[in-house]
Design an enzyme around this catalytic site. Structure first.
Site, PDB file in Angstrom:
ATOM      1  N   LYS A  74       0.320   1.116  -3.804  1.00 45.08           N
ATOM      2  CA  LYS A  74      -0.656   1.987  -3.154  1.00 45.08           C
ATOM      3  C   LYS A  74      -1.011   1.397  -1.793  1.00 45.08           C
ATOM      4  O   LYS A  74      -1.151   0.170  -1.650  1.00 45.08           O
ATOM      5  CB  LYS A  74      -1.902   2.112  -4.036  1.00 45.08           C
ATOM      6  CG  LYS A  74      -2.921   3.136  -3.546  1.00 45.08           C
ATOM      7  CD  LYS A  74      -4.055   3.289  -4.550  1.00 45.08           C
ATOM      8  CE  LYS A  74      -5.091   4.309  -4.103  1.00 45.08           C
ATOM      9  NZ  LYS A  74      -6.178   4.481  -5.103  1.00 45.08           N
ATOM     10  N   SER A 149      -7.180   9.101  -6.657  1.00 45.59           N
ATOM     11  CA  SER A 149      -6.683   8.940  -5.302  1.00 45.59           C
ATOM     12  C   SER A 149      -5.301   8.309  -5.223  1.00 45.59           C
ATOM     13  O   SER A 149      -4.681   8.287  -4.164  1.00 45.59           O
ATOM     14  CB  SER A 149      -7.665   8.075  -4.508  1.00 45.59           C
ATOM     15  OG  SER A 149      -7.728   6.752  -5.069  1.00 45.59           O
ATOM     16  N   SER A 173      -9.030   6.817 -10.531  1.00 43.79           N
ATOM     17  CA  SER A 173      -7.947   7.041  -9.578  1.00 43.79           C
ATOM     18  C   SER A 173      -6.586   6.557 -10.033  1.00 43.79           C
ATOM     19  O   SER A 173      -5.589   6.802  -9.353  1.00 43.79           O
ATOM     20  CB  SER A 173      -8.290   6.399  -8.228  1.00 43.79           C
ATOM     21  OG  SER A 173      -9.316   7.113  -7.587  1.00 43.79           O
TER      22      SER A 173
END
Length: 472
Positions: A74, A149, A173
């Site tokens: 990420k 996210s 997330s």
């Protein structure tokens, strides 16, 4: 091949790390234009790292338990010399001078980083539509969101671009996009995995965890990235036993509670049906299942959306045009600060900064932030009571299957409701994971959330392995 199988093949010399990496880089090149899971693909570095691993194997040395396994990161995990943007314009051009602890641990275990994945800006969102670089699409249906996210990481695993990805989980997330994309996603106990090198959103809530296609792969990755770290003051000081060793222990005799506050109103009937099927599978495997109640959990979303913006308001104050990334010149320093932040931050980040600053301001602190922290304590206490009766809790991970791109962007409250099942565990710091368990009426994946008390990962993974094995 699973990540565990890839590592075994590379360590034994049956496959070269270079061939594995080339295979996945080829899949990214062929398919990511349609999905946009990645902000950056580090192909040259990945191939060079794979060659190092192959040289280690050729020399008769063991490169590690994740030898040759491609991993997507990420884009809020610091990588030395590689741009880390948090999918925000305000970090444009910034390359960290150091690696996050989890990046070091993966490298030491023989894994190969293949790129940085798209995300909601500064991890603020539930659909990966808030990225400055455009949305990510769900590989199961490109007209739908992948969740957020960490949507890029979930999509990368679901699309076959990487067998492993790392994400961060502040209010769901990791688990929510895992559910929407049909992969396994793990939020470890707060402090089990070092946050050093994770760009902060809400420091008392953030935690790093893996996405994989199988439960065993997630266990293998968690065993690599967990452990004490002196550079993270919130890190748990004692090393924990490997969770991979307990995967086959089953659930016979375990007390499992179906959390009523997260499994009733607002849950789509098809999602509720998959949860009941999962509960039946646990009962068949020998678990003792009953209804469980955490009354204060109904206030979790309200408390979260005061606490997390307040912490974000503080953490994001450092992006001022002086120290990092973007700088928009102006006549004075205050004007430069304002111009930089106005240009660099997207609408959702600005919204949360304003909410958080208001909640912390003089005259409102006690009424908003202080009260939210008291509610957080109530939730912690209620969970403590329920853990006296149950070993594990289950609920849906997301109230619905993946929704359409653009469907909720104009309605922040509807978007925030996507996190209603996942937020309470972040407030308490407990362990939780999402396991794919079939599909809804629209043919899209449904995830079941398994929750465990702090440091209860071993028992949690036992239940996850049973659910995985019970599916056709």
């Amino acid at each position: 091949m699973t990540a565990v199988e890839i590592a075994a093949a590379v360590r034994s010399g049956q496959r070269s790390a270079r061939s594995v990496v080339d295979e996945y880089l080829g899949a990214i090149a062929d398919g990511d234009d349609d999905i946009h899971a990645f902000n950056l693909v580090t192909a040259a570095q990945a191939r060079a790292r794979a060659d190092e691993i192959d040289a280690t194997v050729a020399a008769g040395r063991d490169p590690g338990p994740l030898a040759g396994v491609p991993v997507a990161l990420k884009d809020n995990l610091c990588t030395r010399g590689v741009p880390t943007t948090c999918s925000s314009r305000i970090l444009e051009g910034w390359a960290p001078p150091y690696d996050a602890t989890v990046v070091e641990q993966l490298r030491n275990a023989g894994a190969v980083t293949v790129g940085k994945t798209n995300m909601d800006e500064f991890a603020m969102g539930s659909s990966t539509e808030n990225s400055a670089f455009g949305p990510t699409r769900n590989p199961c249906d490109p007209s739908r969101v992948p969740g957020g996210s960490s949507g890029g990481s979930a999509a990368a695993v679901a699309a076959g671009f990487a067998p492993v990805a790392l994400g961060s989980d502040t209010g769901g997330s990791i688990r929510q996009p895992a559910a929407l994309c049909g992969v396994v996603g793990v939020k470890p106990t707060y402090g089990l995995v070092s946050r050093y090198g994770l760009v902060a959103f809400a420091s008392s809530l953030d935690q790093i965890g893996p996405f994989t296609a199988t439960v065993a792969d997630s266990a293998a990755v968690l065993d690599v990235i967990s452990g004490p770290d002196s550079r993270d003051s919130t890190s748990i000081g004692d090393a924990q036993p490997p969770v991979a060793d307990t995967l086959g222990d089953g659930v016979d005799g375990l007390r499992v509670g179906v959390l009523s506050e997260l499994s009733g109103d607002g849950i789509s009937p098809d999602v509720a049906a998959r949860l009941q099927a999962a509960v039946g599978a646990l009962e068949t495997a020998g678990a003792r299942v009953a209804q469980a109640s955490v009354p204060a959990a109904v206030y979790g979303l309200s408390a979260y959306y005061l606490i997390s913006p307040a912490e974000a308001s503080s953490n994001l104050a450092r992006y001022d045009g002086v120290r990092y990334g973007l700088r928009v010149d102006a006549a004075s320093t205050p004007d430069m600060n304002t111009a930089t932040r106005s240009t660099g931050f997207g609408d959702e980040v600005k919204r949360r900064i304003m909410i958080g600053t208001y909640a912390l301001s003089a005259g409102y602190y006690d009424a908003y932030y202080g009260k939210a922290q008291k509610v957080r304590t109530l939730i912690i206490n209620d969970f403590a009571s329920v853990w006296e009766q149950f070993d594990l809790l289950v609920s849906p991970t997301s109230p619905t299957t993946a929704f359409s791109l653009g469907e909720r962007t104009a309605d922040p409250m509807a978007m925030y409701m996507s996190d209603v099942c996942t937020v309470p565990v972040n407030l308490t710091g407990q362990a939780a994971m999402s396991v794919p368990y079939g599909v809804g009426d629209d043919g899209l994946p449904v995830g079941v959330q398994i929750m465990a008390p702090a440091l209860g990962e071993a028992v949690m993974f036992r239940a996850a392995a049973v659910l995985e094995a019970s599916l056709p």
